[in-house]
Write an enzyme that holds these catalytic residues in place. Structure first.
Site, mmCIF file in Angstrom:
data_model
loop_
_atom_site.group_PDB
_atom_site.id
_atom_site.type_symbol
_atom_site.label_atom_id
_atom_site.label_comp_id
_atom_site.label_asym_id
_atom_site.label_seq_id
_atom_site.Cartn_x
_atom_site.Cartn_y
_atom_site.Cartn_z
ATOM 1 N N GLY A 288 0.822 -1.201 0.000
ATOM 2 C CA GLY A 288 0.000 0.000 0.000
ATOM 3 C C GLY A 288 0.856 1.250 0.000
ATOM 4 N N SER A 289 0.340 2.284 0.614
ATOM 5 C CA SER A 289 1.011 3.580 0.602
ATOM 6 C C SER A 289 2.204 3.606 1.559
ATOM 7 C CB SER A 289 0.028 4.680 1.002
ATOM 8 O OG SER A 289 -0.334 4.546 2.372
ATOM 9 N N GLY B 136 2.735 2.043 5.310
ATOM 10 C CA GLY B 136 3.904 1.223 5.615
ATOM 11 C C GLY B 136 4.684 1.719 6.808
ATOM 12 N N GLU C 41 5.765 -3.536 0.699
ATOM 13 C CA GLU C 41 5.687 -3.174 -0.722
ATOM 14 C C GLU C 41 4.902 -1.871 -0.805
ATOM 15 O OE1 GLU C 41 7.339 -4.718 -2.854
ATOM 16 O OE2 GLU C 41 7.716 -6.676 -1.951
#
Length: 510
Positions: free
Chosen positions: A242-243, A247, A264
């Site tokens: 995600g963003s 994260g 990721e």
């Protein structure tokens, strides 16, 4: 808000054999980007329910870890077969719920099938090393063991493939899986969970090996479900996609309890085009990488760094393509660009374009289109933005089909621009000069986890480990040796002699 049913949506559920009744309730409204219609109202799990599901997953892990790895691989092989049987229906559901064009929805399910095939072979290759010992009559080796419950937090833009990348590897490695999907695409997650449960039942009946209840579980809800996974001591590994903002929060929560995170996150991906490049090939690669999935891939091309000697012809070609590329209903033939996921995505795009203009950019495109398809459907013309410098807005990832165009005078300048952003996921160079290609792939070239030559930044195959550096998080999923992220390593020493020599020449006689 009342959910509305459509014949196409109902047909997909029937083809998947999926009954939503057990999942209905309040908390999650499932809105289709294609036309803005609300397809379902689903119940969010409470914290107590989620905790119980995680405990059940941990109990399942304690049994599953003792199942031989090739037998675990057989379960995943059967999951791949199940996905093959339902590829059309599941791919259509991805298009309906995430807004992807048909070929991309089907391609995402094919990724799931491919990673299952990869994981089946892996189930017979979970091997360590034999290491030479300095002590006579001793042998050293490393062994790999499952970790426990693997938490998966996935984003809306790949609502099924990211789960499969993690789940297929985690399951063959002997772990259980707890999945928190995006609240924007829960139906895809329910469908995957349903197909896996069918596979588990068939596996037990035909193999005589019952997979434990709770081996794969689904947690529906918003941010609170992700926080619960990140903070749970029963979840030693958390894979979050995600963003960068998300994260950072996950990484801190997991690190505070000494867990392991596979992150990721954001991508601000660039392509360098040098004078020797095949410009028509480059234009085709740029178009797919920049406008595919309406610019909502983590590997979407967001920056084009073109040498000034070829800037004019390449940009003229791109302007023609951008003006003519077909935007519309993702299920219609010939459409290449579907909708943005929601109104918030459209507003973020417009805000970024306003900033680009303020920072000296020249904007081509970016207008709203296809309003007749639905008041709450957000279609937009892909956008080229010529920028004088790599300003603040260019260094920020906006999840939309915006391609910032910069020019350079040399490969050194291009590489400096490529690396001069906080993110480090994917990159590419178009050149027929061997020296330029090798330089770009070298330690003094791209600083990204993915670096390509004469192909675009998106469309990675599952055979290579997927992930990036810097604010992309450093995680790796899918192929190569990414399986090690789901296992713990043990170093073992066996003494088969009748003596007890010590390492480093230490003497300790008693």
């Amino acid at each position: 808000m009342t959910a509305s049913s459509t014949p196409l949506f109902d047909t997909v559920l029937q083809q998947l054999g999926l009954d939503l009744a057990p999942w209905r309730g309040q908390g999650l409204s499932v809105r289709a980007p294609r036309d803005g219609a609300v397809y379902a109202q689903l119940a969010s799990h409470t914290s107590a329910q989620a905790q119980a599901l995680i405990e059940g997953a941990h109990a399942a892990f304690l049994q599953w870890r003792a199942t031989p790895a090739p037998v675990r691989g057989e379960l995943v092989r059967r999951l791949g077969q199940k996905l093959r049987q339902h590829k059309e229906a599941l791919g259509l559901l991805v298009s309906l719920e995430a807004g992807k064009v048909r070929s991309e929805g089907l391609g995402e399910v094919q990724e799931m099938i491919d990673i299952c095939d990869f994981a089946v072979g892996l189930s017979r290759q979970l091997h360590g090393l034999t290491i030479a010992s300095e002590r006579p009559g001793h042998r050293m080796m490393e062994t790999w063991h499952p970790m426990g419950v693997v938490g998966v937090i996935s984003a809306f833009n790949f609502p099924v493939a990211v789960w499969a990348w993690n789940a297929a590897l985690a399951l063959v490695c002997g772990n259980a899986v707890a999945w928190k999907p995006s609240e924007k695409t829960p139906l895809c997650a329910i469908a995957c969970h349903h197909l896996l449960q069918q596979t588990l039942d068939e596996f037990a009946a035909e193999q005589g090996v019952a997979a434990p209840d709770g081996l794969a579980t689904l947690l529906l809800g918003g941010r609170e479900m992700g926080e619960l996974l990140a903070r749970s001591l029963r979840v030693p590994v958390v894979s979050a996609t995600g963003s960068t903002r998300m994260g950072r929060a996950v990484a801190v929560d997991v690190a505070q309890r000494f867990g392991r995170s596979i992150l990721e996150l954001g991508g601000n991906n660039a392509m360098v085009v040098m004078p020797s490049a095949d410009l028509e090939l480059a234009a085709r690669a740029i178009t797919f990488a920049a406008v595919g999935t309406a610019g909502q891939r983590c590997t979407t091309l967001r920056r084009l760094i073109v040498h000034r000697d070829v800037a004019a012809p390449l940009l003229a070609r791109l302007e023609t393509i951008y003006a003519s590329v077909r935007v519309g209903d993702p299920l219609a033939d010939g459409v290449l660009v579907g909708p943005l996921v929601d109104r918030a995505a459209f507003e973020q795009m417009q805000n970024a374009l306003a900033q680009a203009r303020e920072q000296g950019g020249t904007v081509l495109g970016g207008t709203r289109e296809c309003e007749a398809l639905g008041e709450d459907a957000w279609y937009v013309r892909p956008t080229l933005v010529r920028m004088p410098t790599q300003s603040a807005v260019v260094q920020h990832e906006t999840f939309a089909p915006i391609l910032y165009v910069l020019t350079c005078a040399s490969l050194d300048e291009a590489i400096a621009l490529q690396n001069g952003v906080p993110q480090g996921l994917s990159s590419a160079i178009f050149t027929t000069d061997l020296r330029e290609a090798e330089r770009f792939l070298s330690s003094t070239g791209s600083d990204c986890g993915i670096a390509n030559v004469n192909i675009g930044t998106s469309g990675a195959e599952i055979g290579g480990a997927f992930g990036g550096e810097k604010e992309t998080g450093g995680g790796r999923e899918s192929g190569s040796d990414a399986w090690k992220g789901y296992m713990r390593r043990a170093t073992n020493t066996i003494n088969y002699s009748d003596a007890l020599p010590l390492a480093q020449g230490v003497r300790f006689d008693v």
